[in-house]
Design an enzyme around this catalytic site. Structure first.
Site, PDB file in Angstrom:
ATOM      1  CG  HIS A  57      -0.393   0.103   2.542  1.00 51.96           C
ATOM      2  ND1 HIS A  57       0.485  -0.825   3.048  1.00 51.96           N
ATOM      3  CD2 HIS A  57      -0.549   1.036   3.516  1.00 51.96           C
ATOM      4  CE1 HIS A  57       0.823  -0.470   4.282  1.00 51.96           C
ATOM      5  NE2 HIS A  57       0.220   0.666   4.577  1.00 51.96           N
ATOM      6  CG  HIS A  59       0.008   4.354   4.699  1.00 52.72           C
ATOM      7  ND1 HIS A  59      -0.727   3.614   5.579  1.00 52.72           N
ATOM      8  CD2 HIS A  59      -0.808   5.330   4.242  1.00 52.72           C
ATOM      9  CE1 HIS A  59      -1.958   4.132   5.658  1.00 52.72           C
ATOM     10  NE2 HIS A  59      -2.030   5.166   4.852  1.00 52.72           N
ATOM     11  CG  ASP A  61       4.795   3.083   7.466  1.00 55.12           C
ATOM     12  OD1 ASP A  61       3.864   3.597   6.821  1.00 55.12           O
ATOM     13  OD2 ASP A  61       4.625   2.100   8.214  1.00 55.12           O
ATOM     14  CG  HIS A  62       4.229   0.024   4.397  1.00 54.58           C
ATOM     15  ND1 HIS A  62       4.178  -1.274   4.834  1.00 54.58           N
ATOM     16  CD2 HIS A  62       3.727   0.790   5.406  1.00 54.58           C
ATOM     17  CE1 HIS A  62       3.663  -1.299   6.055  1.00 54.58           C
ATOM     18  NE2 HIS A  62       3.381  -0.054   6.420  1.00 54.58           N
ATOM     19  CG  HIS A 115      -4.096   0.390   6.874  1.00 53.50           C
ATOM     20  ND1 HIS A 115      -3.984   0.927   8.134  1.00 53.50           N
ATOM     21  CD2 HIS A 115      -2.928   0.679   6.239  1.00 53.50           C
ATOM     22  CE1 HIS A 115      -2.791   1.511   8.247  1.00 53.50           C
ATOM     23  NE2 HIS A 115      -2.133   1.375   7.109  1.00 53.50           N
ATOM     24  CG  ASP A 134       0.522  -1.285   7.767  1.00 53.03           C
ATOM     25  OD1 ASP A 134       1.403  -2.132   7.987  1.00 53.03           O
ATOM     26  OD2 ASP A 134       0.753  -0.052   7.742  1.00 53.03           O
ATOM     27  CG  HIS A 172       3.776  -1.589  11.473  1.00 53.99           C
ATOM     28  ND1 HIS A 172       4.625  -0.511  11.613  1.00 53.99           N
ATOM     29  CD2 HIS A 172       3.035  -1.340  10.365  1.00 53.99           C
ATOM     30  CE1 HIS A 172       4.406   0.354  10.633  1.00 53.99           C
ATOM     31  NE2 HIS A 172       3.440  -0.119   9.856  1.00 53.99           N
TER      32      HIS A 172
HETATM   33 FE    FE Z   1       2.604   0.909   8.120  1.00 54.06          FE
HETATM   34 ZN    ZN Z   2      -0.021   1.662   6.531  1.00 51.85          ZN
END
Ligand code: FE
Ligand code: ZN
Length: 256
Positions: A57, A59, A61-62, A115, A134, A172
């Site tokens: 996805h 985001h 942080d990915h 999400h 996530d 995570h």
């Molecule tokens: Fe994340």
């Molecule tokens: Zn995420």
């Protein structure tokens, strides 16, 4: 044909990176790239060369490390069609029900919106491994940022329907906090109590609590257990729909 190798390592403060390696062809995929330097260090440590990135996805942080690794390696970046506009590094897009080969395995794309609306998960069928991004965490699930509770519940049900022995890698390390919360809605669950102790010991020793399995999550993850009668009595929601019970559990976690 050799089995695929899976290598998980911590990234950023609480993300995980995972590499999937096919010893026969040498192909190596990173599942998301939370941080280019950390993923590159894992590749170097293993002596593997990056050929693919599979993106769950959009985001940050990915995805933030993708561009750097792509320009260094020329790898192919595969990710969700529905988030194409938000992930400019994608070379190939896939959506629910798509299937592609990696090493000797076939990867099924499972759409799990909630999400984010375009979230996809990757199921390595022969290896019996799923990457849930996530969407599903150990004893938890992702926050519902873009979808609604019914959508997230339907997504989790797709994952819950995979074979119980399926190994689950997720984005995570939230397991300890998830376990503490899970005990507040499912306090009489012996398997959950035992697992909460195990994950506390693992974290105290600085060890990861992942991967998990679908079977372990079915037994201990309250977000997959909305149909469970003890959880329902605990929440005083005996005759509500599963999605409503799930929504209440998610709401409580958001406010915990
Ligand atoms: Fe994340
Ligand atoms: Zn995420």
């Amino acid at each position: 044909m050799s089995e695929l190798e899976f290598y998980q390592f911590p990234c950023l403060s609480d993300n995980y990176g995972v590499l999937v390696h096919d010893p026969d062809s040498g192909d190596t995929a990173a599942i998301d790239v939370p941080d280019a330097g950390t993923v590159q260090a894992a590749l170097d440590e293993k002596g593997w060369k990056l050929t693919h990135v599979l993106v769950t996805h959009h985001h940050f942080d990915h995805t933030q490390g993708i561009e750097e690794l792509k320009s260094a390696s020329g790898c192919k970046v595969i990710g969700p069609q529905a988030e194409k506009a938000k992930i400019p590094t994608l070379d190939e897009t896939v959506s629910d029900g798509d299937r592609f080969g990696f090493g000797g395995d076939m990867v099924d794309v499972i759409s799990t919106p909630g999400h984010t609306l375009g979230m996809i998960n990757f199921h390595f069928r022969e290896s019996r491994v799923v990457f849930t991004g996530d969407t599903l965490f150990a004893m938890g699930c992702g926050r519902i940022f873009e979808g609604d509770a019914q959508m997230m519940w339907d997504s989790l049900c797709k994952l819950a329907g995979l074979p119980a022995e399926t190994v689950v890698y997720c984005g995570h390390e939230y397991t300890l906090a998830n376990a503490k919360f899970a005990l507040t809605v499912d306090p009489g669950n012996d398997a959950l109590q035992k697992r909460a102790e195990e994950v506390a010991a693992l974290r105290a020793a600085g060890k990861p609590t992942l991967p998990t399995t679908i079977g372990t999550e079915l037994a201990t993850n309250p977000f997959l257990r909305a149909a469970n009668s003890e959880i329902r009595s605990h929440l005083a929601m005996k005759s509500e729909s599963d999605a409503k019970v799930f929504a209440e559990i998610r709401h409580r976690k958001d406010n915990a």
